[in-house]
Enzyme design. Structure first.
Site, PDB file in Angstrom:
ATOM      1  N   TYR A   1       9.142  39.402  50.365  1.00  0.00           N
ATOM      2  CA  TYR A   1       9.669  40.497  49.553  1.00  0.00           C
ATOM      3  C   TYR A   1      11.134  40.259  49.220  1.00  0.00           C
ATOM      4  CZ  TYR A   1      10.973  45.294  48.295  1.00  0.00           C
ATOM      5  OH  TYR A   1      11.444  46.413  47.634  1.00  0.00           O
TER       6      TYR A   1
ATOM      7  N   ASP B   1      -3.802  44.225  37.048  1.00  0.00           N
ATOM      8  CA  ASP B   1      -3.261  43.558  38.225  1.00  0.00           C
ATOM      9  C   ASP B   1      -2.131  42.652  37.746  1.00  0.00           C
ATOM     10  OD1 ASP B   1      -2.663  42.051  40.454  1.00  0.00           O
ATOM     11  OD2 ASP B   1      -4.737  41.486  40.894  1.00  0.00           O
TER      12      ASP B   1
END
Length: 256
Positions: A154, A62
């Site tokens: 983002y 991760d």
């Protein structure tokens, strides 16, 4: 002196699918030992590379983990003896404006998209310096240059990645380490279709908004990365290479 291609090593995040998968396959074909990094299994990519006579290993991780840099670069060194090319391609997004995105979601996007790149580079630079140089490549995005609706986390992460590219290019150019990024618009990957649903923009509307009318395939981005990592690109440093069909040039009236 840099290592010959036959003994060079590349580590690629997001290697399980899309651009990461295409890039891993491309570098393996060019003779690199490749470390595949993703939060999902890369068994399919490993099998493809192995069946073609290439050399690859995988690490499931991760990228929000603050130890991702030392884990990935450490594994590349342990398995293959070093690192010559680092490609941070993995990314996530979440919908919303600065008013609606909660801290926890904003921070996770920044951790995966930006901080993982910083943590990876921090570990990679001394190894590359010792090996005589290398290439660090980031997948940024058109959203880092231009407004994209409903995607503030983002977009901010990708804008920061573009400027990180510039800073690292100057800081480490004399170490023989070149840093560049690619800034695609829409790419024909699973993430495109996920983004279409999250941000409410139909894929055909994205295609219509591209001056070329063509949504790039992952192999096109992979080919650009292969060039940027090669000696032929030795003078390209600190650049954000647009691969958006001309969307970033200016306003374009969508056409069918």
């Amino acid at each position: 002196m840099t290592a010959p291609v036959s003994s060079r090593v590349a580590a690629i995040t997001g290697a399980g699918s899309g651009v990461g998968r295409a890039t891993a396959l491309r570098f393996a074909r060019e003779g690199y030992s490749v470390l595949l990094c993703d939060r999902v299994s890369c068994d399919g990519v490993l099998e493809e590379i192995g069946s073609s006579g290439g050399r690859a290993e995988a690490i499931m991780i991760d990228l929000a983990d603050a130890r991702c840099g030392e884990m990935i670069v450490g594994q590349a060194s342990k398995l293959f003896g070093g690192l010559d090319v680092l490609i941070h391609n993995a990314a996530i997004g979440t919908s919303g404006s600065v008013e609606t995105v909660p801290d926890v979601d904003f921070e996770r996007v920044l951790d995966v998209n930006l901080m993982a790149g910083i943590r990876l580079a921090r570990e990679a630079v001394p190894i590359m310096r010792e090996r005589g140089g290398g290439a660090i490549l980031f997948t940024a995005a058109l959203a880092g240059h231009r407004y994209v609706p409903n995607a503030v986390a983002y977009a901010v992460s990708k804008a920061a990645l573009i400027h990180l590219t510039r800073c690292m290019a100057i800081d480490h150019g004399r170490d023989g380490i070149r840093t560049n990024c690619v800034t695609p618009g829409p790419i024909n990957t699973p993430m495109l279709h996920e983004a279409s649903a999250v941000y409410g923009i139909p894929v055909e509307a994205m295609r219509a908004g591209m001056p070329t009318g063509h949504i790039p395939e992952p192999d096109e981005i992979a080919a650009t990365y292969a060039f940027l990592a090669s000696p032929a690109a030795r003078s390209i440093n600190g650049q954000a290479i647009g691969m958006d069909g001309g969307m970033s040039v200016g306003f374009f009236s969508p056409k069918p």
